[in-house]
Write a protein that holds these residues in place. Structure first.
Motif: not given
Length: 764
Positions: A464-486
């Motif tokens: 059921e899973e699609g093929a991986v297109l990309a890995l993106h970071p995600e911003w955590h506003y409490r940490l004030r930092a991006e979580q890489p490849d999240h």
């Protein structure tokens, strides 16, 4: 995280040590320990430093430390001297005092005892002091977090040093500033995000950036995609086979970043060999732990040899990790590592008789029938018995498979098929069962907050899973930092649906189509062109003006056309549309009775038709999300495709799942940023605020989407939101800005909204 303010040490007259000794006279056990500590300190520091030390000791005693904490400090001090510098001793006592005042004497004593375990006799004390001061700083800010941290102290300090500990603690306080329950889960490492942040603060080499390459490589060699889960767990020191999964440690000790690509490649392909060639799991029966370890070692060698027959390059890949030199060492770690190298490299020479016998037995059995898996435990019993005769002890608890790319072997065994009297294998069995596959599926989505039971991601079948297109970071506003490849974006190809109904809607909206077409055609979206040598204009044409001045000096009639006009005369624009197809788009919108998604589909069709008539590059994708590991992207039209192909795909789009907007924005921005156009426009059509099943914090995905919008605009993109539905306007304005958000509740409103959008583009 330094102590925010140092508590002032109470002033005391000279002779503090004598005064404290008199105060302790009624408590003989403390008086004796203090006298011994005073003599020890006096042997290593001067009179002034000894007085400062006495004041710090008295200050801790006055903070109601109690005898247990005082004695723990003196025991710690005995380990520090003579290596610690004189000014450092009072710092230990001041940090302990801060802990005692804020977290209590019992917690402070536990902290001191934990730090003492990291103090070698005669060490300089800098690292232990930094750890104690970090915990004192935590106590001053959130005293309730210190006890949970101490429960996981060894695991935490194995991963990070004092500066990393301070940063990790600051992350926890930022994540949960007021929620004590979640803060306790974070500092005890029960929170998945705590383990992830600890791995990152410890300099974890990330598997995620290599995932798609290794997925394709494994599929090319063996015909299937590896299913890998990254686990932030200190007990997992090597990869582990768990059913159809490969559990990957979030952090490999002693793995340099430059070695990571080859290490992950070797590990994933080694696990793939087990899936292909280890056809049945080994029965444990009455095997001793040393025999279990030997079976795993020999089976590793067997499957690698079989794979290397097909693909000789794999032997070179794995062989580079076998680095144990020949020696006379008679320890299990050395013997096992040298045997593993000898079975992988025929040219390796080692004079040890046990290794020579094991290699000979293995080579003969493999030559006779390499596919016969049963010869592995047969050889393991023989050489395991020989190892016992040599009286070489085997430490099952601390055994680590070498080299590091190989799995720990526990997933190769059927632990249910075990003799009930075989107590020696029980500990290994418990360890093998500790990370069960169903626990990994349910708990490895390491999001920003712990979702409720009803909100957890349900396991999905692999197909059921699609093929991986990309890995993106995600911003955590409490940490004030991006979580890489999240976040993982997956491709779900579009289906073709009956487009007759959509074509009928287009035909019925003839007036709307005409107005949109006129608006789009009037828009000038190219680079301004300089029209030079004009009689009138907003700017001076310097070249023409110079020629006119020269003509005047020569007595000639000057050309009066010395002005310049900037005009847009053509079109140079690329447009990327992102269509929200989450479950909420099934709601009705406006009095016309259509759904949000059907309104959006018709809007895309109207705009796409107009742009196609002009030949403007235009692409459209639909998106939804099912947790951070499954952000679904469905292509509707590529930049180079004909518009007609998108109608059937638009007609087939169905609402489902959630809206992880920031991930979709990063995907659209990445596609659009590569286009070489003067104006690059990203338009999101959505019905409300972002949400997802693995996120409980309402602000988390909103702040991430804001960050994604800011990042896209920093790339030179124009980012707009078409808000579909009455509630979407406010949500969209909070993310994209009021001027860049256009509410649409009825299809009839679309032309004026597009007019406003194109007006903004043309006036810039």
């Amino acid at each position: 995280m330094a102590v925010p303010h140092r508590l002032p040490t109470p002033s005391a007259p000279p002779g503090t040590a004598d005064a404290l000794a008199r105060r302790l006279a009624g408590r003989p056990e403390l008086a004796l320990r203090f006298a011994a500590a005073r003599r020890l300190v006096g042997q290593h520091v001067g009179e002034g430093d000894a007085e400062r030390w006495s004041r710090a000791v008295a200050a801790l005693y006055d903070a109601n430390a109690g005898p247990a904490l005082m004695q723990a400090m003196w025991s710690l001090e005995a380990r520090l001297l003579p290596g610690a510098s004189a000014p450092m001793l009072p710092e230990f006592w001041e940090a302990a005092r801060t802990l005692c005042r804020h977290a209590g004497a019992a917690v402070a004593r536990q902290a001191v005892d934990s730090v003492a375990g990291h103090v070698p006799y005669g060490g300089d004390g800098a690292a232990p002091l930094a750890l104690l001061r970090a915990m004192a700083g935590l106590a001053a800010r959130a005293a309730d977090a210190v006890a949970p941290l101490l429960g996981a102290f060894d695991a935490i300090t194995d991963a990070v040093d004092a500066s990393g500990l301070e940063a990790w603690m600051a992350d926890g306080l930022a994540l949960y500033p007021a929620d004590r329950r979640r803060r306790a889960a974070y500092f005890s490492l029960a929170d998945a995000l705590a383990r992830q942040r600890l791995a990152e603060r410890g300099g974890a080499v990330r598997y995620a950036i290599h995932e798609e390459r290794l997925r394709k490589l494994t599929r090319g060699l063996f015909g299937f995609d590896p299913e890998v889960r990254v686990i932030a767990d200190r007990h997992l020191r090597r990869t582990r086979l768990a059913g159809g999964l490969l559990l990957m440690p979030a952090r490999f000790n002693a793995l340099a970043a430059e070695e990571a690509p080859a290490a992950f490649e070797a590990a994933v392909l080694h696990a793939a060999c087990h899936r292909v060639f280890t056809t049945t799991r080994f029965s444990v029966g009455r095997m001793k732990p040393v025999q279990i370890a030997l079976v795993a070692l020999l089976e590793d060698a067997r499957v690698e040899r079989l794979a290397a027959r097909r693909f000789p390059g794999l032997a070179r890949l794995w062989g580079g990790w076998h680095r144990e030199p020949a020696s006379r060492a008679q320890t299990v770690p050395s013997l096992f590592a040298r045997l593993a190298r000898g079975l992988a490299d025929p040219g390796f020479t080692d004079d040890d008789g046990w290794i020579a016998k094991a290699r000979r037995l293995f080579d003969d059995a493999f030559a006779a029938d390499p596919a016969r898996q049963a010869f592995v435990p047969e050889i393991a019993r023989v050489i395991g018995h020989d190892l016992g005769q040599l009286r070489i002890p085997f430490d099952a608890r601390n055994h680590v498979v070498q080299p590091l790319y190989r799995d720990d072997g526990l997933g190769l065994f059927d632990w249910e098929d075990r003799d009930r009297d075989n107590a020696d294998a029980l500990e290994l069995m418990v360890e093998a069962a500790r990370l069960r596959e169903e626990e990994i599926d349910a708990g490895s989505s390491e999001g920003p907050a712990e979702p409720s039971e009803s909100a957890r991601v349900q396991p999905r079948a692999p197909d059921e899973e699609g093929a991986v297109l990309a890995l993106h970071p995600e911003w955590h506003y409490r940490l004030r930092a991006e979580q890489p490849d999240h976040v993982t974006l997956r491709l779900y190809p579009a289906l073709d649906g009956p487009a007759d109904a959509l074509r009928a809607q287009l035909a019925a909206a003839q007036g709307v189509r005409a107005r949109i077409d006129a608006l789009v055609r009037r828009a000038r979206l190219d680079r301004p062109t300089r029209l030079r040598r004009r009689l009138h204009g907003d700017e001076l044409d310097l070249e023409a003006a110079q020629e006119a001045m020269q003509a005047l000096r020569l007595g000639d009639m000057p050309d009066p056309r010395i002005h310049m006009i900037r005009q847009r005369q053509g079109r140079d624009v690329a447009l990327m549309l992102l269509l929200d197809m989450s479950q909420s788009t099934a709601d009705a919108v406006g009095p016309e009775g259509g759904t949000v998604l059907s309104t959006a589909a018709l809007s895309v069709a109207l705009l796409g038709e107009a742009l196609a008539g002009l030949g403007d590059p235009f692409a459209a994708d639909a998106f939804a999300s099912n947790g951070r590991g499954d952000v679904r992207v469905t292509p509707l039209k590529d930049f180079d495709e004909r518009w007609e192909a998108a109608l059937a795909r638009l007609a087939a789009v169905q609402p489902a799942y959630s809206t992880r907007l920031g991930a979709a924005l990063r995907h659209g921005a990445a596609r659009l940023a590569s286009r070489a156009h003067h104006r690059r426009v990203l338009v999101v059509m959505t019905d409300g605020e972002p949400s997802d099943i693995d996120v409980e914090d309402d602000a988390y995905l909103v702040e991430d989407a804001k960050h994604a919008v800011a990042r896209a605009r920093g790339q030179g993109l124009d980012v707009f939101c078409v808000a579909l539905g009455a509630a979407a306007d406010k949500a969209g304005a909070g993310i994209f800005g009021r001027r860049n958000t256009f509410p649409v509740t009825r299809v009839a409103e679309l032309p004026q909204r597009l007019a406003a959008l194109y007006y903004q583009l043309t006036v810039r």
